[in-house]
Design an enzyme around this catalytic site. Structure first.
Site, short mmCIF file in Angstrom:
data_model
loop_
_atom_site.label_atom_id
_atom_site.label_comp_id
_atom_site.label_asym_id
_atom_site.label_seq_id
_atom_site.Cartn_x
_atom_site.Cartn_y
_atom_site.Cartn_z
N ARG A 130 46.67 99.27 -61.37
CA ARG A 130 46.76 100.52 -60.61
C ARG A 130 47.20 101.71 -61.48
O ARG A 130 47.07 102.86 -61.05
CB ARG A 130 47.73 100.34 -59.44
N GLY A 179 59.28 92.19 -48.02
CA GLY A 179 59.91 90.99 -47.49
C GLY A 179 61.27 91.34 -46.90
O GLY A 179 61.97 92.22 -47.40
#
Length: 454
Positions: A19, A145
Site C-alpha cells: 500500500r 481486534g
C-alpha cells in the site's frame, strides 16, 4: 527488574508494504529522519533487550542490511513464506530456544512505541503473566481486534469480523504488540494453528492457547497515537505529525522557545540547548546540535551542523553537513555554509557561500563572497585568519589563505595567499571616459529614429 531479567526482542519486518506504492521497503521509509525500523530498534534497545532478532522477507536484503547498520549485533531471521504473524515470530525459533526470561514481539512499521511501554510489558511478565498484550482505546474501533476482559484479566482477543454485537461495543482494541514468558514462548507459538479463512498463523491466538493452559494473561494500554502503524503514505504522514508533536514538546520542556511550534520540524537526533530561540519555519535535518542561547531565525534549514553558544543563523540561513559555528558567530540571511568552521564572533552576514573553509575569530565576510572550492574534480580549502576583513562580492579561489587581520578589497578575485595585515586587490583597474555615455545615447536614439521612418 530489567537489569536482572534477560530479554529477547523479535521485530517483525517481513511485510510487503504494497500500500506504500514504493520501490523502497515500507520499514525503510522515514519518520523524523530515521527509518521506521530504526525507531523500533532504538526503543527495544532502550527497553533493555539483550538480543534482537529482525525477521525479514527473502526478497528484501536491504532491510537486513539496514537493521545491521542501525543496531550492530542484531540477528537476522528469514520468513521465507508469509503465513502470518505467529509464523513470522517462529522464524526466530533458534533464539527462542535459548530460554530468555522475557520475549517481546514488536512490529517494525509501528515506529512510535516508547521504550517505557516495552518496559511495561516486561514488568507484567516479571509479575507472573505468561502473556502480556498491548491495547489502546480506539476513537473508532471498526476493523480492530477487541480485548475481552474477565475480572480485569485478558480473556480473549476477538477479531472484528468474528465479534458479537456486545463485543463490537468494546473500544479497548488490540495494538498487536505482545510479550511472552520466555520459558513458555516457544511452546505457545508452536501450538498456534491456522484453522482460519486465510490459513495463517496469528500471534493473537497465543491468548487462546495460554487460556487453555490456565496461564495468567494481562492486558496493558497505551495511547492510540503511540501504537499507530504505518501502511500507506497517509499513515506515514500521521506518524510524522505525532513524532514532531512529541519532539516540539520535549524541546520546549527542555528550555527552548519555539515562537510557532507547529512550523518547526526536527530530526530524531536534534539536540537543542537551553534559552535557544527558534523562529517560525525552521527545518532541522539529521545531525544538528544547537548550544545554549543560540538563535535560529525564520526559514532556515540545518543539517549535520553544530551551532555554538549564542550564535545566530538566518533568516533564510542554510547550514549543510560539516558546518560548525563557534560562540557568537553569525550566519545571516541567504548564507550557505558547508564543511566549514566559523570562528567565535565571526560574521558572515548575507548573500554568501562559504564551503570547505576555516574562518577565524572575529573575521568579517562581506556580502556576495564566495569560496570557489571545486574545480570540477576536487574540493579545496580556504583559510581566513582571525580578524580578517573580506570585502563584498569577492571570490576566494581555493586553495588559498587570507592571513589574520588582512583586508580583501571589494570585488576581488583572490588566487594567491594574502599575508597577515596585508591589503589584497584583485580586480581590473577602473577607466572613466568623459561624455561617452551621452554620445552613446544620442547615437542609439538616432539609429532608432532612422529605423522607424517609412
Amino acid at each position: 527488574m530489567q537489569s536482572v531479567r534477560s530479554c529477547l526482542a523479535i521485530l517483525l519486518a517481513a511485510g510487503e508494504g504494497t500500500r506504500m506504492k514504493s520501490q523502497r521497503p515500507k520499514v525503510l521509509h522515514e519518520v523524523g529522519g530515521r527509518p521506521l525500523l530504526g525507531h523500533a530498534l532504538a526503543a527495544l534497545a532502550e527497553a533493555g533487550a539483550d538480543s534482537v532478532v529482525v525477521v525479514v522477507g527473502p526478497d528484501r536484503p536491504e532491510v537486513a542490511q539496514a537493521a545491521q547498520s542501525l543496531l550492530p549485533g542484531v540477528q537476522i531471521a528469514l520468513q521465507n513464506e508469509r503465513r502470518g504473524t505467529a509464523h513470522a515470530a517462529l522464524a526466530a525459533r533458534e533464539a527462542l530456544a535459548r530460554g530468555y526470561d522475557d520475549v517481546i514481539i514488536a512490529f517494525a512499521d509501528t515506529p512510535l512505541v516508547r521504550s517505557e511501554t516495552f518496559g511495561m510489558l516486561r514488568a507484567a511478565l516479571a509479575e507472573g503473566a505468561a502473556v502480556a498484550a498491548l491495547g489502546f482505546e480506539a476513537r473508532d474501533p471498526t476493523g480492530y481486534g477487541r480485548f475481552v476482559l474477565r475480572e480485569s484479566s485478558l480473556d480473549a482477543i476477538v477479531e472484528h469480523k468474528d465479534a458479537t454485537p456486545e463485543q463490537r461495543a468494546i473500544t479497548l482494541c488490540n495494538a498487536g504488540l505482545m510479550a511472552l514468558d520466555g520459558r513458555q514462548a516457544l511452546s505457545l507459538l508452536e501450538a498456534i494453528g491456522n484453522a482460519n479463512a486465510q490459513a495463517e498463523f496469528y500471534l493473537t491466538d497465543a491468548v487462546a492457547v495460554a487460556r487453555s493452559r490456565g496461564l495468567a494473561m494481562r492486558a496493558l494500554e497505551a495511547p492510540e497515537s503511540e501504537v499507530q502503524g504505518v501502511n500507506d503514505r497517509i499513515q506515514l504522514a500521521s506518524a510524522e505529525a505525532e513524532f514532531q508533536r512529541r519532539k516540539r514538546l520535549s524541546v520546549m520542556a527542555g528550555g527552548a522557545t519555539l515562537t510557532a511550534p507547529e512550523t518547526v520540524f526536527f530530526s530524531h537526533d536534534t539536540q537543542i540547548g537551553r534559552d535557544v530561540l527558534i523562529e517560525p519555519h525552521v527545518v532541522f535535518g539529521p545531525g544538528v546540535s544547537v548550544a545554549d542561547g543560540a538563535v535560529i531565525h525564520a526559514f532556515s534549514h540545518l543539517e549535520g551542523a553544530e551551532v555554538g553558544p549564542a550564535a545566530t543563523v538566518g533568516p533564510y540561513g542554510r547550514l549543510r553537513p560539516g558546518a560548525r559555528l563557534a560562540e557568537k558567530a553569525k550566519v545571516g540571511n541567504f548564507v550557505e555554509i558547508k564543511s566549514a568552521e566559523i570562528g567565535a564572533g565571526a560574521k558572515v552576514s548575507h548573500l554568501t557561500y562559504i564551503g570547505d573553509a576555516t574562518v577565524g575569530a572575529d573575521a568579517n565576510i562581506g556580502a556576495g563572497t564566495i569560496t570557489c572550492n571545486y574545480d570540477g574534480f576536487f574540493k579545496y580549502r580556504t583559510t581566513i585568519g582571525a580578524g580578517a576583513f573580506v570585502g563584498s562580492n569577492s571570490s576566494l579561489v581555493a586553495p588559498v589563505t587570507i592571513g589574520a587581520g588582512a583586508i580583501v578589497g571589494s570585488g576581488s578575485v583572490v588566487t594567491e595567499d594574502v599575508a597577515a595585515d596585508a591589503l589584497a586587490l584583485g580586480r581590473g583597474r577602473q577607466i572613466a571616459k568623459e561624455g561617452w555615455a551621452k554620445g552613446f545615447r544620442e547615437a542609439a536614439l538616432a539609429r532608432k529614429a532612422a529605423a522607424q521612418k517609412p
